[in-house]
Scaffold this motif. Structure first.
Motif, PDB file in Angstrom:
ATOM      1  N   ASP A   1     -35.882 -22.927  -3.311  1.00 55.64           N
ATOM      2  CA  ASP A   1     -34.738 -22.701  -2.424  1.00 55.64           C
ATOM      3  C   ASP A   1     -35.095 -22.607  -0.944  1.00 55.64           C
ATOM      4  OD1 ASP A   1     -33.048 -22.630  -4.629  1.00 55.64           O
ATOM      5  OD2 ASP A   1     -33.397 -20.496  -4.919  1.00 55.64           O
ATOM      6  N   PHE A   2     -36.334 -22.269  -0.622  1.00 56.53           N
ATOM      7  CA  PHE A   2     -36.743 -22.087   0.763  1.00 56.53           C
ATOM      8  C   PHE A   2     -38.250 -22.235   0.879  1.00 56.53           C
ATOM      9  CE2 PHE A   2     -36.588 -17.915  -1.251  1.00 56.53           C
ATOM     10  CZ  PHE A   2     -37.837 -17.402  -0.957  1.00 56.53           C
ATOM     11  N   VAL A   3     -38.719 -22.314   2.127  1.00 53.08           N
ATOM     12  CA  VAL A   3     -40.151 -22.301   2.415  1.00 53.08           C
ATOM     13  C   VAL A   3     -40.415 -21.039   3.220  1.00 53.08           C
ATOM     14  CG1 VAL A   3     -42.060 -23.461   3.567  1.00 53.08           C
ATOM     15  CG2 VAL A   3     -40.298 -24.821   2.431  1.00 53.08           C
ATOM     16  N   GLU A   4     -41.316 -20.204   2.737  1.00 56.44           N
ATOM     17  CA  GLU A   4     -41.664 -18.971   3.443  1.00 56.44           C
ATOM     18  C   GLU A   4     -42.925 -19.227   4.258  1.00 56.44           C
ATOM     19  OE1 GLU A   4     -40.978 -14.784   1.953  1.00 56.44           O
ATOM     20  OE2 GLU A   4     -43.124 -15.052   1.571  1.00 56.44           O
ATOM     21  N   ILE A   5     -42.861 -18.875   5.538  1.00 56.60           N
ATOM     22  CA  ILE A   5     -43.971 -19.119   6.447  1.00 56.60           C
ATOM     23  C   ILE A   5     -44.350 -17.807   7.115  1.00 56.60           C
ATOM     24  CG2 ILE A   5     -44.735 -20.350   8.500  1.00 56.60           C
ATOM     25  CD1 ILE A   5     -42.718 -22.543   7.710  1.00 56.60           C
ATOM     26  N   VAL A   6     -45.614 -17.436   6.992  1.00 55.81           N
ATOM     27  CA  VAL A   6     -46.155 -16.235   7.618  1.00 55.81           C
ATOM     28  C   VAL A   6     -47.019 -16.692   8.786  1.00 55.81           C
ATOM     29  CG1 VAL A   6     -47.573 -14.176   7.284  1.00 55.81           C
ATOM     30  CG2 VAL A   6     -46.198 -15.065   5.394  1.00 55.81           C
ATOM     31  N   GLY A   7     -46.800 -16.087   9.944  1.00 54.26           N
ATOM     32  CA  GLY A   7     -47.562 -16.492  11.116  1.00 54.26           C
ATOM     33  C   GLY A   7     -47.740 -15.356  12.091  1.00 54.26           C
ATOM     34  N   ARG A   8     -48.432 -15.652  13.171  1.00 57.51           N
ATOM     35  CA  ARG A   8     -48.692 -14.655  14.213  1.00 57.51           C
ATOM     36  C   ARG A   8     -48.003 -15.067  15.498  1.00 57.51           C
ATOM     37  NH1 ARG A   8     -52.759 -10.805  13.100  1.00 57.51           N
ATOM     38  NH2 ARG A   8     -52.586 -10.260  15.279  1.00 57.51           N
ATOM     39  N   VAL A   9     -47.485 -14.065  16.173  1.00 53.85           N
ATOM     40  CA  VAL A   9     -46.910 -14.266  17.495  1.00 53.85           C
ATOM     41  C   VAL A   9     -47.246 -13.044  18.336  1.00 53.85           C
ATOM     42  CG1 VAL A   9     -44.634 -13.418  16.804  1.00 53.85           C
ATOM     43  CG2 VAL A   9     -44.845 -14.867  18.803  1.00 53.85           C
ATOM     44  N   GLY A  10     -48.017 -13.236  19.379  1.00 51.99           N
ATOM     45  CA  GLY A  10     -48.363 -12.143  20.289  1.00 51.99           C
ATOM     46  C   GLY A  10     -49.046 -10.968  19.628  1.00 51.99           C
ATOM     47  N   GLY A  11     -49.796 -11.157  18.585  1.00 45.55           N
ATOM     48  CA  GLY A  11     -50.495 -10.073  17.903  1.00 45.55           C
ATOM     49  C   GLY A  11     -49.735  -9.490  16.727  1.00 45.55           C
ATOM     50  N   ASP A  12     -48.478  -9.855  16.542  1.00 45.05           N
ATOM     51  CA  ASP A  12     -47.689  -9.385  15.411  1.00 45.05           C
ATOM     52  C   ASP A  12     -47.672 -10.446  14.316  1.00 45.05           C
ATOM     53  OD1 ASP A  12     -46.979  -7.029  16.726  1.00 45.05           O
ATOM     54  OD2 ASP A  12     -45.196  -7.951  17.602  1.00 45.05           O
ATOM     55  N   VAL A  13     -47.611  -9.985  13.077  1.00 44.20           N
ATOM     56  CA  VAL A  13     -47.457 -10.890  11.939  1.00 44.20           C
ATOM     57  C   VAL A  13     -45.978 -10.912  11.568  1.00 44.20           C
ATOM     58  CG1 VAL A  13     -48.074 -11.336   9.533  1.00 44.20           C
ATOM     59  CG2 VAL A  13     -49.784 -10.433  11.098  1.00 44.20           C
ATOM     60  N   VAL A  14     -45.395 -12.107  11.519  1.00 39.76           N
ATOM     61  CA  VAL A  14     -43.981 -12.247  11.175  1.00 39.76           C
ATOM     62  C   VAL A  14     -43.841 -13.249  10.031  1.00 39.76           C
ATOM     63  CG1 VAL A  14     -43.091 -11.637  13.451  1.00 39.76           C
ATOM     64  CG2 VAL A  14     -43.639 -13.998  12.953  1.00 39.76           C
ATOM     65  N   THR A  15     -42.737 -13.094   9.299  1.00 38.34           N
ATOM     66  CA  THR A  15     -42.453 -13.981   8.177  1.00 38.34           C
ATOM     67  C   THR A  15     -41.080 -14.601   8.381  1.00 38.34           C
ATOM     68  OG1 THR A  15     -43.747 -12.592   6.686  1.00 38.34           O
ATOM     69  CG2 THR A  15     -42.202 -14.121   5.663  1.00 38.34           C
ATOM     70  N   TYR A  16     -41.021 -15.915   8.231  1.00 41.73           N
ATOM     71  CA  TYR A  16     -39.764 -16.646   8.314  1.00 41.73           C
ATOM     72  C   TYR A  16     -39.495 -17.326   6.987  1.00 41.73           C
ATOM     73  CZ  TYR A  16     -39.871 -16.209  13.403  1.00 41.73           C
ATOM     74  OH  TYR A  16     -39.887 -15.728  14.682  1.00 41.73           O
ATOM     75  N   ARG A  17     -38.227 -17.412   6.656  1.00 42.00           N
ATOM     76  CA  ARG A  17     -37.791 -18.206   5.512  1.00 42.00           C
ATOM     77  C   ARG A  17     -36.912 -19.332   6.043  1.00 42.00           C
ATOM     78  NH1 ARG A  17     -36.473 -14.153   0.446  1.00 42.00           N
ATOM     79  NH2 ARG A  17     -38.661 -13.714   0.011  1.00 42.00           N
ATOM     80  N   VAL A  18     -37.308 -20.562   5.757  1.00 45.72           N
ATOM     81  CA  VAL A  18     -36.530 -21.728   6.152  1.00 45.72           C
ATOM     82  C   VAL A  18     -35.868 -22.263   4.882  1.00 45.72           C
ATOM     83  CG1 VAL A  18     -36.585 -23.984   7.240  1.00 45.72           C
ATOM     84  CG2 VAL A  18     -38.195 -22.222   7.978  1.00 45.72           C
ATOM     85  N   CYS A  19     -34.554 -22.126   4.817  1.00 44.65           N
ATOM     86  CA  CYS A  19     -33.804 -22.556   3.644  1.00 44.65           C
ATOM     87  C   CYS A  19     -33.653 -24.075   3.624  1.00 44.65           C
ATOM     88  CB  CYS A  19     -32.427 -21.894   3.624  1.00 44.65           C
ATOM     89  SG  CYS A  19     -32.528 -20.105   3.503  1.00 44.65           S
ATOM     90  N   ASN A  20     -33.326 -24.602   2.464  1.00 44.57           N
ATOM     91  CA  ASN A  20     -33.177 -26.048   2.295  1.00 44.57           C
ATOM     92  C   ASN A  20     -32.059 -26.610   3.172  1.00 44.57           C
ATOM     93  OD1 ASN A  20     -35.261 -26.059   0.492  1.00 44.57           O
ATOM     94  ND2 ASN A  20     -33.959 -26.078  -1.312  1.00 44.57           N
ATOM     95  N   ASP A  21     -31.093 -25.780   3.548  1.00 42.16           N
ATOM     96  CA  ASP A  21     -29.997 -26.255   4.400  1.00 42.16           C
ATOM     97  C   ASP A  21     -30.371 -26.240   5.889  1.00 42.16           C
ATOM     98  OD1 ASP A  21     -29.911 -23.575   5.071  1.00 42.16           O
ATOM     99  OD2 ASP A  21     -27.846 -23.269   4.429  1.00 42.16           O
ATOM    100  N   GLY A  22     -31.613 -25.801   6.209  1.00 41.89           N
ATOM    101  CA  GLY A  22     -32.095 -25.806   7.582  1.00 41.89           C
ATOM    102  C   GLY A  22     -31.971 -24.483   8.306  1.00 41.89           C
ATOM    103  N   SER A  23     -31.313 -23.504   7.695  1.00 44.98           N
ATOM    104  CA  SER A  23     -31.186 -22.194   8.347  1.00 44.98           C
ATOM    105  C   SER A  23     -32.519 -21.440   8.282  1.00 44.98           C
ATOM    106  CB  SER A  23     -30.068 -21.382   7.697  1.00 44.98           C
ATOM    107  OG  SER A  23     -30.284 -21.240   6.319  1.00 44.98           O
ATOM    108  N   VAL A  24     -32.772 -20.639   9.313  1.00 40.07           N
ATOM    109  CA  VAL A  24     -34.025 -19.895   9.436  1.00 40.07           C
ATOM    110  C   VAL A  24     -33.704 -18.403   9.498  1.00 40.07           C
ATOM    111  CG1 VAL A  24     -36.099 -19.510  10.837  1.00 40.07           C
ATOM    112  CG2 VAL A  24     -35.077 -21.795  10.715  1.00 40.07           C
ATOM    113  N   TYR A  25     -34.424 -17.628   8.687  1.00 40.36           N
ATOM    114  CA  TYR A  25     -34.242 -16.175   8.653  1.00 40.36           C
ATOM    115  C   TYR A  25     -35.591 -15.511   8.850  1.00 40.36           C
ATOM    116  CZ  TYR A  25     -29.761 -17.370   6.602  1.00 40.36           C
ATOM    117  OH  TYR A  25     -28.512 -17.903   6.382  1.00 40.36           O
ATOM    118  N   GLU A  26     -35.608 -14.468   9.671  1.00 44.02           N
ATOM    119  CA  GLU A  26     -36.821 -13.679   9.831  1.00 44.02           C
ATOM    120  C   GLU A  26     -36.790 -12.571   8.798  1.00 44.02           C
ATOM    121  OE1 GLU A  26     -39.234 -11.143  13.211  1.00 44.02           O
ATOM    122  OE2 GLU A  26     -37.537 -12.391  13.782  1.00 44.02           O
ATOM    123  N   LYS A  27     -37.871 -12.410   8.098  1.00 47.72           N
ATOM    124  CA  LYS A  27     -37.930 -11.412   7.033  1.00 47.72           C
ATOM    125  C   LYS A  27     -38.609 -10.165   7.545  1.00 47.72           C
ATOM    126  CE  LYS A  27     -39.752 -10.858   2.424  1.00 47.72           C
ATOM    127  NZ  LYS A  27     -40.655 -11.366   1.458  1.00 47.72           N
TER     128      LYS A  27
END
Length: 78
Positions: free
Chosen positions: A52-78
């Motif tokens: 249903d989605f692709v979960e991506i964990v990454g770093r931004v400015g020293g923080d670890v954040v997680t995004y979920r990109v749904c198949n419909d193109g919407s992006v949610y920060e977890k």
């Protein structure tokens, strides 16, 4: 009258092609999702594709954040 249909997989058939197509689809979904969230991230640590989605964990400015990109193109920060 009842008719039964069966699928018979034969060696050397299209099953290898189907697996390759599925792998290409997943790779393309992951690439598109990463392209979408790299606008917000410094770099990607981990990517997890699900149906249903692709979960991506990454770093931004020293923080670890997680995004979920749904198949419909919407992006949610977890």
């Amino acid at each position: 009258m009842m008719v039964w249909g069966f699928f018979i997989a034969r060696p050397g058939g299209d099953e290898d092609s189907l697996e390759e197509d599925m792998a290409k689809d997943i790779t393309e979904r992951v690439r598109k999702a990463q392209d979408k969230v790299l606008e917000h991230l410094d770099y990607v640590l981990e990517t997890v594709p699900t149906p249903d989605f692709v979960e991506i964990v990454g770093r931004v400015g020293g923080d670890v954040v997680t995004y979920r990109v749904c198949n419909d193109g919407s992006v949610y920060e977890k």
